[in-house]
Enzyme design. Sequence first.
Site, PDB file in Angstrom:
ATOM      1  N   ILE A 119      -3.684   7.539  76.383  1.00  0.00           N
ATOM      2  CA  ILE A 119      -3.995   7.408  74.955  1.00  0.00           C
ATOM      3  C   ILE A 119      -3.036   6.422  74.293  1.00  0.00           C
ATOM      4  O   ILE A 119      -3.455   5.581  73.487  1.00  0.00           O
ATOM      5  CB  ILE A 119      -3.924   8.806  74.289  1.00  0.00           C
ATOM      6  N   SER A 131      -2.898  18.096  69.478  1.00  0.00           N
ATOM      7  CA  SER A 131      -3.912  18.540  70.444  1.00  0.00           C
ATOM      8  C   SER A 131      -4.801  19.572  69.787  1.00  0.00           C
ATOM      9  O   SER A 131      -4.342  20.347  68.929  1.00  0.00           O
ATOM     10  CB  SER A 131      -3.230  19.154  71.667  1.00  0.00           C
ATOM     11  N   ASP A 133      13.533   7.720  76.675  1.00  0.00           N
ATOM     12  CA  ASP A 133      13.092   9.098  76.876  1.00  0.00           C
ATOM     13  C   ASP A 133      13.074   9.808  75.521  1.00  0.00           C
ATOM     14  O   ASP A 133      14.101   9.896  74.848  1.00  0.00           O
ATOM     15  CB  ASP A 133      14.062   9.796  77.839  1.00  0.00           C
ATOM     16  N   TYR A 193       2.469  24.708  75.654  1.00  0.00           N
ATOM     17  CA  TYR A 193       1.974  23.399  75.214  1.00  0.00           C
ATOM     18  C   TYR A 193       1.274  23.546  73.866  1.00  0.00           C
ATOM     19  O   TYR A 193       1.531  22.776  72.928  1.00  0.00           O
ATOM     20  CB  TYR A 193       1.021  22.850  76.271  1.00  0.00           C
ATOM     21  N   ILE A 195      -9.309  14.290  76.992  1.00  0.00           N
ATOM     22  CA  ILE A 195      -9.467  12.843  77.030  1.00  0.00           C
ATOM     23  C   ILE A 195      -9.154  12.400  78.462  1.00  0.00           C
ATOM     24  O   ILE A 195      -8.217  12.925  79.083  1.00  0.00           O
ATOM     25  CB  ILE A 195      -8.490  12.150  76.046  1.00  0.00           C
ATOM     26  N   LYS A 246       2.118  21.869  70.064  1.00  0.00           N
ATOM     27  CA  LYS A 246       1.192  21.061  69.269  1.00  0.00           C
ATOM     28  C   LYS A 246       0.914  21.703  67.908  1.00  0.00           C
ATOM     29  O   LYS A 246       0.655  20.997  66.923  1.00  0.00           O
ATOM     30  CB  LYS A 246      -0.094  20.824  70.047  1.00  0.00           C
TER      31      LYS A 246
END
Length: 246
Positions: A21, A144, A67, A158, A191, A162
């Site tokens: 992305i 997300s 990073d 995760y 995606i 988000k």
Amino acid sequence: MHIDPPASAKAALVFGGSRGIGAAIARRLAREGHAVALTYVSRPDRAADVVAAIEAEGGRALAIEADSADAGAIAAAVEHAVAAFGPLHVAVVNAGVHDGSPLAGFRLDVLDRMLAVNVRGVFLAIQASAARMVDGGRLVTIGSNTAVRAGIVGSSVYAMTKSAVATLVRELALDLAPRRITINNVQPGPIETDITAELVDWAIQRSPSGRIGQPGEVAALVAYLAGEEAGYMTGASLTLDGGWAI
Ligand SMILES: NC(=O)c1ccc[n+]([C@@H]2O[C@H](COP(=O)([O-])OP(=O)(O)OC[C@H]3O[C@@H](n4cnc5c(N)ncnc54)[C@H](OP(=O)(O)O)[C@@H]3O)[C@@H](O)[C@H]2O)c1
């Protein structure tokens, strides 16, 4: 397609612009006439490919190793981008990692890395970018759709990261509004990128639209949010997922 960016091309910085992305966003912003700096952490080869693709179309680009878990690296990347292309008009915080497992076996180092990159790194990238951004600039995060709808077992941490991004963006809109800097959060569903390489068939079968999204579709929404016409939209989280989260 060949483009001729004006000598006064506006500077854009994409955190995590070497693949998937983020690479699509970097290329799209270059087509919109931006000079684009992009960060990467593990794939200098892919970052160089994105720079070469932009330059081949007549644009200007620069790859910077940074990073997002390292506050000093983020600050240095912003200064590097500004030194090359001038004060930022657009910053897109795309860098993120997905790793996980069901609750019982969830490893602390995995949790710490996702918090460091997906939450702490997002805050640091926004803070450092806003400090070197023109008034009226544009900040976009990539969240997300797991922030609004349960995904698959193992994605709990995760999804939590988000959700944190969505809330952070909503609240930071107030900090940034006096400078007419907008900040918005794009929440993709599945995606087709390296992250979903093992999940394409599953995603197609489960999706209400019967397909998986493409990086360019996310980049198109980011381009709108980064553009002149989106100046009245801020603090929003926009879900782009073919109907998964309905
Ligand atoms: N693909 C999906 O289905 C999907 C759905 C919803 C949300 N998202 C979100 O969209 C974003 C991009 O996902 P993607 O699918 O394009 O992932 P990807 O193909 O794995 O690419 C990740 C990009 O982020 C960079 N990155 C990762 N960790 C980084 C770090 N610590 N510091 C700097 N850069 C870092 C990578 O750099 P290197 O190339 O150097 O490793 C790469 O450019 C992520 O935030 C992800 O959570 C993806």
